[in-house]
Design a protein around this motif. Structure first.
Motif, PDB file in Angstrom:
ATOM      1  N   GLY A 118      15.463   5.906  -8.297  1.00  0.00           N
ATOM      2  CA  GLY A 118      15.940   4.540  -8.173  1.00  0.00           C
ATOM      3  C   GLY A 118      14.958   3.554  -8.756  1.00  0.00           C
ATOM      4  N   ALA A 119      15.480   2.395  -9.152  1.00  0.00           N
ATOM      5  CA  ALA A 119      14.628   1.349  -9.702  1.00  0.00           C
ATOM      6  C   ALA A 119      15.388   0.037  -9.703  1.00  0.00           C
ATOM      7  N   VAL A 120      14.642  -1.036  -9.840  1.00  0.00           N
ATOM      8  CA  VAL A 120      15.247  -2.344 -10.061  1.00  0.00           C
ATOM      9  C   VAL A 120      16.024  -2.294 -11.367  1.00  0.00           C
ATOM     10  N   THR A 121      17.245  -2.792 -11.348  1.00  0.00           N
ATOM     11  CA  THR A 121      18.117  -2.687 -12.519  1.00  0.00           C
ATOM     12  C   THR A 121      18.470  -4.030 -13.137  1.00  0.00           C
ATOM     13  N   GLY A 122      17.943  -5.102 -12.605  1.00  0.00           N
ATOM     14  CA  GLY A 122      18.266  -6.414 -13.151  1.00  0.00           C
ATOM     15  C   GLY A 122      17.140  -7.386 -12.908  1.00  0.00           C
ATOM     16  N   PRO A 123      17.323  -8.622 -13.304  1.00  0.00           N
ATOM     17  CA  PRO A 123      16.241  -9.602 -13.182  1.00  0.00           C
ATOM     18  C   PRO A 123      15.990 -10.007 -11.739  1.00  0.00           C
ATOM     19  N   TRP A 124      14.759 -10.434 -11.491  1.00  0.00           N
ATOM     20  CA  TRP A 124      14.389 -10.964 -10.190  1.00  0.00           C
ATOM     21  C   TRP A 124      14.879 -12.405 -10.067  1.00  0.00           C
ATOM     22  N   THR A 125      15.475 -12.698  -8.924  1.00  0.00           N
ATOM     23  CA  THR A 125      15.977 -14.044  -8.656  1.00  0.00           C
ATOM     24  C   THR A 125      15.145 -14.658  -7.539  1.00  0.00           C
ATOM     25  N   PRO A 126      14.356 -15.690  -7.819  1.00  0.00           N
ATOM     26  CA  PRO A 126      13.549 -16.307  -6.760  1.00  0.00           C
ATOM     27  C   PRO A 126      14.399 -17.182  -5.855  1.00  0.00           C
ATOM     28  N   SER A 127      13.963 -17.317  -4.614  1.00  0.00           N
ATOM     29  CA  SER A 127      14.663 -18.178  -3.664  1.00  0.00           C
ATOM     30  C   SER A 127      14.268 -19.636  -3.817  1.00  0.00           C
ATOM     31  N   ALA A 158      11.728 -13.328  -3.564  1.00  0.00           N
ATOM     32  CA  ALA A 158      12.575 -13.029  -4.712  1.00  0.00           C
ATOM     33  C   ALA A 158      13.296 -11.718  -4.457  1.00  0.00           C
ATOM     34  N   SER A 159      14.458 -11.551  -5.070  1.00  0.00           N
ATOM     35  CA  SER A 159      15.211 -10.314  -4.918  1.00  0.00           C
ATOM     36  C   SER A 159      15.794  -9.903  -6.266  1.00  0.00           C
ATOM     37  N   ALA A 160      16.165  -8.607  -6.346  1.00  0.00           N
ATOM     38  CA  ALA A 160      16.717  -8.064  -7.579  1.00  0.00           C
ATOM     39  C   ALA A 160      17.632  -6.903  -7.232  1.00  0.00           C
ATOM     40  N   PRO A 161      18.626  -6.633  -8.062  1.00  0.00           N
ATOM     41  CA  PRO A 161      19.490  -5.463  -7.810  1.00  0.00           C
ATOM     42  C   PRO A 161      18.701  -4.166  -7.935  1.00  0.00           C
ATOM     43  N   PHE A 162      19.009  -3.220  -7.054  1.00  0.00           N
ATOM     44  CA  PHE A 162      18.326  -1.925  -7.030  1.00  0.00           C
ATOM     45  C   PHE A 162      19.380  -0.843  -6.904  1.00  0.00           C
ATOM     46  N   SER A 163      19.238   0.206  -7.703  1.00  0.00           N
ATOM     47  CA  SER A 163      20.180   1.317  -7.597  1.00  0.00           C
ATOM     48  C   SER A 163      19.421   2.634  -7.577  1.00  0.00           C
ATOM     49  N   GLY A 164      20.059   3.649  -7.021  1.00  0.00           N
ATOM     50  CA  GLY A 164      19.447   4.963  -6.931  1.00  0.00           C
ATOM     51  C   GLY A 164      18.687   5.153  -5.634  1.00  0.00           C
ATOM     52  N   LEU A 389       8.368  -1.143  -8.558  1.00  0.00           N
ATOM     53  CA  LEU A 389       9.781  -1.009  -8.239  1.00  0.00           C
ATOM     54  C   LEU A 389      10.643  -0.845  -9.495  1.00  0.00           C
ATOM     55  N   SER A 390      10.087  -1.217 -10.650  1.00  0.00           N
ATOM     56  CA  SER A 390      10.814  -1.124 -11.909  1.00  0.00           C
ATOM     57  C   SER A 390      10.433   0.118 -12.700  1.00  0.00           C
ATOM     58  N   GLY A 391       9.749   1.061 -12.063  1.00  0.00           N
ATOM     59  CA  GLY A 391       9.369   2.284 -12.748  1.00  0.00           C
ATOM     60  C   GLY A 391       8.210   2.131 -13.670  1.00  0.00           C
ATOM     61  N   GLY A 392       7.343   1.132 -13.417  1.00  0.00           N
ATOM     62  CA  GLY A 392       6.175   0.903 -14.251  1.00  0.00           C
ATOM     63  C   GLY A 392       6.441  -0.010 -15.413  1.00  0.00           C
ATOM     64  N   ARG A 393       7.696  -0.416 -15.582  1.00  0.00           N
ATOM     65  CA  ARG A 393       8.019  -1.337 -16.678  1.00  0.00           C
ATOM     66  C   ARG A 393       7.720  -2.760 -16.265  1.00  0.00           C
ATOM     67  N   ALA A 394       7.515  -3.633 -17.245  1.00  0.00           N
ATOM     68  CA  ALA A 394       7.399  -5.058 -16.944  1.00  0.00           C
ATOM     69  C   ALA A 394       8.704  -5.520 -16.345  1.00  0.00           C
ATOM     70  N   ALA A 395       8.626  -6.382 -15.345  1.00  0.00           N
ATOM     71  CA  ALA A 395       9.822  -6.852 -14.648  1.00  0.00           C
ATOM     72  C   ALA A 395       9.882  -8.356 -14.700  1.00  0.00           C
ATOM     73  N   GLY A 396      11.062  -8.891 -14.963  1.00  0.00           N
ATOM     74  CA  GLY A 396      11.219 -10.332 -15.045  1.00  0.00           C
ATOM     75  C   GLY A 396      11.438 -10.958 -13.708  1.00  0.00           C
TER      76      GLY A 396
END
Length: 396
Positions: A118-127, A158-164, A389-396
């Motif tokens: 599993g990993a974050v699958t979309g952009p982070w949305t701040p509150s 902040a939150s982001a979609p997560f799958s897996g 949470l993004s698998g080591g990738r840069a996350a927005g």
């Protein structure tokens, strides 16, 4: 979960991800015996519920100075997650405000779980936007100018979609460098992982210790020198150390509170942070409920004076703190059967529920805080968590 009362007593079995603070020697030999999950809507005093639940499983901590507290030696201890009190709804409402999981000694064969990483699958949305965050910092500065408070810890989300399956991502997060309280706890529909470096409260051999962290810079030689030279960071840090001395004084033997180390520089992931150590001898008759009432929520995530700072932050923060900025760790016993406590402050903490990942980050605001710098500091604290949470990738 139930809206009528806390969920108590169902058994989950073998453990595949370890909670923070679990003794290393026990990691292959624990089995979940029972758990308590409580939400604030259930009513009641969470500290009393926790103590009663532990006592029902042979971990009686009514007096740290008394005779050995563990009456059932088959019990290894309990993982505890305790969210800070909040008047604002959590963005991850499935996560309990109190979770306590009792483990017993038994050979653990591990869990073979069919999973897809599993990993974050979309952009982070701040509150809140950076501009709204900066405006909140300015509002705190105005409250300080009025004399309402001295320092306030502001926390964003902040939150982001997560799958897996979350296991691998949360194990990466819990394994970040400097994560003294790295670990994972989960229920049927929620997961919480921490990479916290900060001790909220530790009890061993009749002595209680807290290690507040205040002051952050990039982990470069220049960042370290800047942190050591910053009058602003040192003043804020000393205010929180004084608050923690006062908190421990409520449960300590007279004259036993001391500052063992002041403004030591530690590394967490890619950041330098300033940490102090404050300790005291517990007076006779102090139990777990009295201890937690004195130190929770931790001063480094509230501000000073504590009650006024919490009220100011509650008016300004966009959402509730959920499981962040609370307590996350282990309550067990030493080789003599005496109770031991090792609870981290749940900073650098993530939650996953309902296919979304959630992160919180904050910082202490004083009169000479720069709003833009505070926004940047919060982003620096969450960046390693987002990468994990993004698998080591840069996350927005």
């Amino acid at each position: 979960m139930s809206t009528l009362g806390p969920v108590v007593g169902y058994r989950r079995g073998s453990v595949d991800l370890h909670p923070p603070g679990l003794p290393t020697a026990c990691r292959a030999y624990i089995w979940e015996r029972s758990r308590l999950e409580w939400h604030s809507r259930d009513g009641g005093d969470p500290l009393r519920l926790l103590c009663d639940f532990l006592a029902s499983h042979g971990v009686q901590i009514s007096d740290f100075s008394g005779s050995p507290s563990v009456t059932d030696r088959s019990v290894c201890g309990a993982a505890v997650l305790l969210s800070p009190p909040s008047v604002t709804a959590s963005p991850a409402p499935a996560v309990p405000d109190l979770a306590a999981v009792v483990y017993e000694h038994r050979h653990s064969v591990g869990m073979e779980v069919a999973r897809r990483p599993g990993a974050v699958t979309g952009p982070w949305t701040p509150s809140w936007t950076p501009e709204e965050h900066a405006a909140a910092v300015q509002a705190v500065r105005e409250a300080i100018a009025r004399g309402d408070v001295y320092v306030v810890n502001l926390v964003g989300h902040a939150s982001a979609p997560f799958s897996g399956d979350p296991r691998e991502a949360l194990a990466r997060l819990a394994g970040l460098p400097g994560a003294k309280y790295g670990g994972v706890l989960h229920g049927d529909d929620w997961w919480v992982a921490s990479a916290s470096p900060e001790t909220l409260v530790e009890v061993a051999g009749g002595r209680v210790t807290t290690r507040p962290i205040k002051g952050t810079r990039p982990a470069t030689p220049e960042g370290r020198a800047e942190l050591l030279a910053s009058a602003k960071e040192r003043a804020e840090h000393v205010m929180i150390v004084d608050l923690e001395r006062n908190d421990l004084g409520r449960v300590a033997r007279t004259g036993s509170v001391r500052v063992d180390e002041l403004f030591a520089i530690r590394r967490w992931s890619g950041l330098w942070q300033a940490e102090s150590t404050v300790s005291a001898e517990l007076r006779d008759g102090v139990g777990l409920a009295e201890l937690l009432a004195a130190v929770w929520p931790g001063g480094s995530v509230t501000g000073a004076p504590k009650r006024a700072a919490v009220e100011v932050a509650g008016r300004l923060e966009p959402v509730g703190r959920g499981p962040s900025m609370g307590a996350f760790g282990w309550i067990g016993h030493d080789h003599t059967g005496r109770a031991s406590v090792d609870l981290g402050l749940s900073i650098r903490t993530a939650a996953i529920s309902a296919n979304r990942a959630h992160l919180w980050a904050g910082g202490g605001i004083v009169w000479d805080s720069d709003p833009r710098a505070e926004v940047a500091e919060a982003a620096a604290k969450t960046a390693p968590l987002k990468r994990a949470l993004s698998g080591g990738r840069a996350a927005g």
